[in-house]
Design a protein around this motif. Sequence first.
Motif, PDB file in Angstrom:
ATOM      1  N   LEU A 266       2.938 -13.797  13.575  1.00 45.45           N
ATOM      2  CA  LEU A 266       3.534 -15.113  13.368  1.00 45.45           C
ATOM      3  C   LEU A 266       2.879 -16.150  14.279  1.00 45.45           C
ATOM      4  CD1 LEU A 266       5.701 -16.737  11.886  1.00 45.45           C
ATOM      5  CD2 LEU A 266       7.327 -16.086  13.674  1.00 45.45           C
ATOM      6  N   ALA A 267       2.609 -15.766  15.527  1.00 48.00           N
ATOM      7  CA  ALA A 267       1.947 -16.679  16.467  1.00 48.00           C
ATOM      8  C   ALA A 267       0.579 -17.088  15.945  1.00 48.00           C
ATOM      9  CB  ALA A 267       1.817 -16.015  17.837  1.00 48.00           C
ATOM     10  N   GLY A 268      -0.187 -16.119  15.441  1.00 48.91           N
ATOM     11  CA  GLY A 268      -1.514 -16.418  14.911  1.00 48.91           C
ATOM     12  C   GLY A 268      -1.456 -17.341  13.707  1.00 48.91           C
ATOM     13  N   ASN A 275      -4.823 -25.938  13.284  1.00 50.52           N
ATOM     14  CA  ASN A 275      -6.274 -26.055  13.524  1.00 50.52           C
ATOM     15  C   ASN A 275      -6.667 -25.579  14.920  1.00 50.52           C
ATOM     16  OD1 ASN A 275      -6.884 -27.202  10.942  1.00 50.52           O
ATOM     17  ND2 ASN A 275      -6.100 -29.157  11.672  1.00 50.52           N
ATOM     18  N   GLY A 276      -5.888 -24.669  15.458  1.00 49.51           N
ATOM     19  CA  GLY A 276      -6.227 -24.039  16.728  1.00 49.51           C
ATOM     20  C   GLY A 276      -6.587 -22.581  16.507  1.00 49.51           C
ATOM     21  N   TYR A 277      -6.722 -21.831  17.582  1.00 50.19           N
ATOM     22  CA  TYR A 277      -7.011 -20.403  17.451  1.00 50.19           C
ATOM     23  C   TYR A 277      -6.583 -19.675  18.722  1.00 50.19           C
ATOM     24  CZ  TYR A 277     -11.243 -21.398  20.254  1.00 50.19           C
ATOM     25  OH  TYR A 277     -12.115 -21.796  21.248  1.00 50.19           O
ATOM     26  N   ILE A 278      -6.493 -18.358  18.626  1.00 55.75           N
ATOM     27  CA  ILE A 278      -6.097 -17.511  19.754  1.00 55.75           C
ATOM     28  C   ILE A 278      -7.208 -16.513  20.051  1.00 55.75           C
ATOM     29  CG2 ILE A 278      -4.359 -15.919  20.671  1.00 55.75           C
ATOM     30  CD1 ILE A 278      -2.362 -17.042  18.716  1.00 55.75           C
ATOM     31  N   LEU A 294      -5.393 -25.281  21.556  1.00 54.48           N
ATOM     32  CA  LEU A 294      -4.777 -26.327  20.740  1.00 54.48           C
ATOM     33  C   LEU A 294      -5.710 -27.537  20.694  1.00 54.48           C
ATOM     34  CD1 LEU A 294      -1.127 -26.170  22.112  1.00 54.48           C
ATOM     35  CD2 LEU A 294      -2.002 -25.154  19.999  1.00 54.48           C
ATOM     36  N   PRO A 295      -5.987 -28.075  19.498  1.00 52.88           N
ATOM     37  CA  PRO A 295      -6.920 -29.197  19.383  1.00 52.88           C
ATOM     38  C   PRO A 295      -6.361 -30.467  20.027  1.00 52.88           C
ATOM     39  CG  PRO A 295      -5.852 -28.803  17.296  1.00 52.88           C
ATOM     40  CD  PRO A 295      -5.432 -27.683  18.192  1.00 52.88           C
ATOM     41  N   LYS A 296      -7.234 -31.250  20.646  1.00 53.45           N
ATOM     42  CA  LYS A 296      -6.826 -32.519  21.257  1.00 53.45           C
ATOM     43  C   LYS A 296      -6.779 -33.636  20.217  1.00 53.45           C
ATOM     44  CE  LYS A 296      -8.589 -33.496  25.304  1.00 53.45           C
ATOM     45  NZ  LYS A 296      -9.580 -33.688  26.389  1.00 53.45           N
ATOM     46  N   LYS A 297      -7.544 -33.474  19.125  1.00 55.01           N
ATOM     47  CA  LYS A 297      -7.554 -34.468  18.060  1.00 55.01           C
ATOM     48  C   LYS A 297      -7.510 -33.749  16.732  1.00 55.01           C
ATOM     49  CE  LYS A 297     -10.102 -38.084  20.514  1.00 55.01           C
ATOM     50  NZ  LYS A 297     -11.293 -38.963  20.479  1.00 55.01           N
TER      51      LYS A 297
END
Length: 297
Positions: A266-268, A275-278, A294-297
């Motif tokens: 669920l986290a993934g 638009n982020g990743y782990i 986590l994306p800044k923009k």
Amino acid sequence: MMLYIFLPIIIVLISFVLFVYIRTSLILKSVDAMLESAVNGTFSESDFTESSLSKLEARMYRYLAAGKTERGRIVNERNNVEALVSDISHQTKTPLSNILIYTQLLSETDGLNGNVREMISQIEAQTEKLSFLIQSLVKTSRLESGIITVIPKKCGISDIFRTIDYTSAAARKGITLMSDIPDLTAEFDVKWTAEAIANIIDNAVKYTPPGGTVTVSAEEYEMFVRINIADTGIGMREDETAKVFTRFYRSPAVSSEEGVGIGLYLAGEIITRENGYIKVSSQPGKGSVFSVFLPKK
């Protein structure tokens, strides 16, 4: 003299080329109109009559018409899934709550021997586990089917941790929980990102033995803000670092521990939709570091 002989032939050839050119242009224009309407979601079978279509246009027409039918079927299935998920959530919430209330009342009854109290405790623990599993499946199903939408917006990283508190859980297990969250901002959905981070911290606390440490920190990059959840737990092999984000996966090393293998999945899913990743780095016996970008923009 020769010119007069070939002039009709030349005129016929030119006329034929012009006819083919005009016909091809009309076909391409019609196909382009079909594709444009399909892209805009306004394609309608009534806009095109098959009697006026060439073979190419007719095939494109049938393809787009079939696509519209398929999209309609997908929308109907999605609505059915939404109704089913809502029904499951509603139908199971009350019985599970009642079971928990009854077991708590039974545990307060005087005169129960040790075996009976142990059975009541097991019923309560298994009911809570079942409730957690159902709620996790409901959240996952809603997220996958698009019923719940992740809406990223610019927020402070510290907002995530205002709704997360694992201090008590760590203290009960004899684990030191340390946190160093600077004042950074990124674009994410606070509610769902908190859910993702909470699942990762829960895993870190669960698989770190008493006396260990779980450290939460954050740092800034040019395009991302990175949140690290580091533990001194049991760790994992390199070939398992990708598997932990698949649904229901549980390492053989933790088969005796409580869990259903859905928290990291669920986290993934949540972080990917933002638009982020782990990323995970880990070694057996030396702990793990889960890094959420986590994306800044």
